[in-house]
Design a protein around this motif. Structure first.
Motif, PDB file in Angstrom:
ATOM      1  N   GLN A  55      -6.346  -1.328  -5.871  1.00 40.37           N
ATOM      2  CA  GLN A  55      -5.738  -0.066  -5.458  1.00 40.37           C
ATOM      3  C   GLN A  55      -4.239   0.000  -5.762  1.00 40.37           C
ATOM      4  O   GLN A  55      -3.530   0.851  -5.234  1.00 40.37           O
ATOM      5  N   TYR A 111      -3.056   8.282  -1.869  1.00 38.69           N
ATOM      6  CA  TYR A 111      -4.327   7.690  -1.462  1.00 38.69           C
ATOM      7  C   TYR A 111      -5.493   8.661  -1.649  1.00 38.69           C
ATOM      8  O   TYR A 111      -6.641   8.229  -1.811  1.00 38.69           O
ATOM      9  N   LEU A 163      -6.391   7.951  -5.020  1.00 40.64           N
ATOM     10  CA  LEU A 163      -6.986   6.616  -5.057  1.00 40.64           C
ATOM     11  C   LEU A 163      -8.462   6.666  -4.686  1.00 40.64           C
ATOM     12  O   LEU A 163      -9.325   6.128  -5.398  1.00 40.64           O
ATOM     13  N   ASN A 219     -10.732   5.741  -7.900  1.00 32.73           N
ATOM     14  CA  ASN A 219     -10.734   4.296  -8.135  1.00 32.73           C
ATOM     15  C   ASN A 219     -12.153   3.741  -8.298  1.00 32.73           C
ATOM     16  O   ASN A 219     -13.038   4.022  -7.491  1.00 32.73           O
ATOM     17  N   THR A 263      -9.316  -3.771  -2.265  1.00 37.12           N
ATOM     18  CA  THR A 263      -8.015  -3.408  -1.699  1.00 37.12           C
ATOM     19  C   THR A 263      -6.892  -4.349  -2.097  1.00 37.12           C
ATOM     20  O   THR A 263      -5.721  -3.973  -2.041  1.00 37.12           O
TER      21      THR A 263
END
Length: 618
Positions: A319, A363, A366, A370, A476
């Protein structure tokens, strides 16, 4: 005075007649603490909670800084456990380089901080090679067994999400492969030397630190659900006591097998057989070829420029790009909104408001994009451009909190550390089981848990991160590095699941915009926003200072202690007056000027007081 003198013998005589010595009577008036020297007991398992003393201040610099930066020139390490720092230093003192020391620290942390990391987990690293004068990035996160499909979970197991623990949360471990890849490309030692400190700690036992003890106790109930886990990690059915000595002879055996037989023992040999056998016994589908065919990958790091410095992260499925996007948003949007972070400063509620809003936007991208780039590559050229950041500025209301666009998970159980050596090599490394003790599944006779990183997948067929055979899940853990004009500045990172990218950005701002040193950046309060429930945690003192105003602006807040993960960092301060280091010629005899001359500058290291560790060097 004569009258007082006559009364003293009478007082003593009365005490003696009552059967009480003078000293005993005085002592009873001032009873001591029930936990002298901070040693816990059954009634008070953590005596520190009763300490109401005010913090001390420093005579120089930032008054609340917990300690000075650690300075060294010959070698240095910053880890979350003193024994891991000592293991890295031992390797450096023996003539090993920063890469050798990093593997030693990683292996040791798997022994002494088993809830956070270990051989059953994943590893990412960024290496500054002094020889090549460039950065290299290693991705060693595990892939899914080839039997893992969405249908396997929804139809065979009858679940609507990948489990958070148990054998069906465990992917193939990447850690040991990562150790091997690092040593073969950049190391000067092999498993025999660098795994010795960890094997010794596992065999002889190690003391239980305060922070680690708290994490261990919180996992007792789930560890009891796996017989091998209960037997390995719960002596007498409970977490080991604070300050007690814990041994793991089975893990010592595993490390010694690796020292003798190398990587293949884990992925093709006896350890692989034990992993597959445990998987079958527990209802899993991991197969021998899932392990035998696994390989770590050298990948190209991502980067963005922030106020004259280049910040580097590993690519997806990590991330790290969220940290870079967050920095871009702040770099572009804060001036457009009429503010300057340095001028606002961290005592202004709007400073925190802008950081939180930038985090939420980064985020959201993300958790939308991702995934393993071999299956669904995120559009990073667009997401990491300053032009794209500019399109997001209108989504930041300078006066009100904006609701989340996309939610996502925030679990974490990780170690991050950094090492550096006399030749200028630097390593930024992160290693993880994901949540505490990972899957809670322990491999019998080998004494390590499998991580639960498979729970990073989704079963949503329309999402790029949907589970698939031999695919790597959203992960993560991230490691970071800073350069300027193509030269190394700093290896740093911050553990803690979804905490990590937002913490990375805060450290960058602390040091570059606010001028904090390498230790001070971790001694100050941080925010930690949860993308799963849109609640922001603030350190208690920060909450008291800015919390009421942020709540008026619409932020949901939590007053917290010791949150926001744990940071480590090493910065290199070059001195142009000093001669360049002499690089060793190979893996031969460790003597001569190459092993005597220190680096041409000073390393400055810091370590987070939220964890048990420290930085050390010489």
């Amino acid at each position: 005075m004569r009258r007082k003198g006559r009364l003293l013998p009478l007082t003593v005589t009365l005490l003696v007649l009552l059967g009480v010595s003078p000293g005993q009577g005085l002592a009873q008036q001032q009873p001591g603490s029930p936990t002298p020297f901070g040693k816990p007991n059954a009634a008070t398992p953590n005596p520190g909670v009763d300490n109401t003393a005010v913090p001390a201040t420093r005579p120089v610099g930032y008054l609340d800084q917990t300690r000075s930066e650690v300075l060294a020139r010959n070698g240095i390490a910053a880890t979350s456990n003193p024994l891991a720092t000592a293991a890295a230093e031992r390797i450096l003192l023996q003539g090993g380089n920063a890469i050798d020391a990093a593997v030693a620290a990683s292996a040791t942390l798997g022994v002494v901080e088993p809830m956070s990391t270990g051989m059953g987990g994943d590893l990412f690293a960024i290496v500054w090679s002094a020889k090549d004068k460039k950065l290299y990035s290693l991705a060693s996160s595990g892939w899914a067994p080839k039997a893992w499909t969405a249908e396997y979970f929804t139809e065979t197991l009858g679940v609507d999400e990948v489990p958070g623990r148990g054998i069906n949360s465990a992917v193939v471990p990447g850690t040991v492969s990562g150790w091997d890849a690092l040593l073969k490309r950049f190391g000067s030692m092999g498993f025999k030397d660098v795994l010795e400190p960890a094997a010794t700690y596992a065999e002889q036992g190690f003391p239980i630190h305060e922070r680690m003890h708290g994490q261990w106790r919180s996992s007792v109930n789930t560890l009891r659900q796996d017989a091998d886990s209960a037997r390995t990690w719960l002596p007498d059915g409970q977490a080991p006591d604070l300050y007690s000595v814990f041994r793991n002879p089975e893990m010592a055996h595993t490390l010694n097998v690796l020292r003798k037989k190398g990587r293949d023992a884990f992925y093709k040999g006896e350890i692989a057989e034990a992993i597959v056998a445990k998987s079958r016994a527990a209802g899993g589908v991991m197969a021998r070829d899932d392990l035998a065919e696994y390989r770590s990958e050298w990948v190209t790091p991502l980067s963005t420029e922030y106020h004259g410095y280049d910040v580097h992260q590993l690519p997806p499925p990590g991330q790290g790009f969220a940290a870079l996007e967050m920095l871009n948003i702040l770099d572009v949007c804060v001036p457009r909104l009429g503010f300057d972070l340095a001028e606002l400063g961290p005592r202004d509620p709007r400073y925190w408001h802008l950081l939180i809003e930038a985090k939420k936007l980064a985020y959201s991208d993300l958790h939308t994009h991702n995934a393993d780039p071999k299956f669904a590559a995120p559009p990073l050229d667009r997401l990491l451009s300053k032009e794209y950041a500019a399109t997001l500025c209108s989504k930041i209301d300078p006066d009100r909190a904006t609701p989340l666009e996309v939610n996502g998970s925030d679990l974490g159980g990780t170690v991050y550390f950094a090492t550096a050596d006399r030749w200028g090599n630097m390593v930024s490394l992160v290693n993880s089981n994901y949540s505490d003790f990972g899957s809670k599944v322990t491999i019998p006779r080998y004494g390590f848990v499998l991580a639960n990183r498979g729970s990073g997948f989704t079963l949503d067929a329309d999402h790029p991160n949907v589970v698939a055979p031999r695919k790597r899940p959203f992960i993560t853990i991230i490691a970071s590095f800073i350069t300027k004009d193509g030269k190394p500045v700093m290896a740093f990172g911050n553990m803690g699941g979804g905490t990590q990218p937002q913490a990375h950005a805060q450290h960058i701002i602390n040091m570059i915009d606010l001028g904090m040193n390498v230790q001070a950046t971790t001694d100050v309060a941080r925010f930690d926003h949860s993308q799963s429930n849109d609640v922001t945690s603030l350190d208690a003192y920060l909450f008291d200072l800015v919390g009421p105003r942020l709540q008026e602006m619409g932020h949901q807040l939590n007053r917290a202690n010791g949150h926001a993960g744990g940071y480590q960092g090493i910065l290199f301060e070059p001195d142009p007056r000093l001669p360049e280091p002499i690089l060793p010629s190979g893996r031969g005899e460790r003597r001569g000027e190459a092993y005597e001359r220190p680096v041409n500058g000073v390393y400055r290291a810091g370590s987070d007081p939220r964890k048990d560790g420290h930085a050390g060097g010489w």
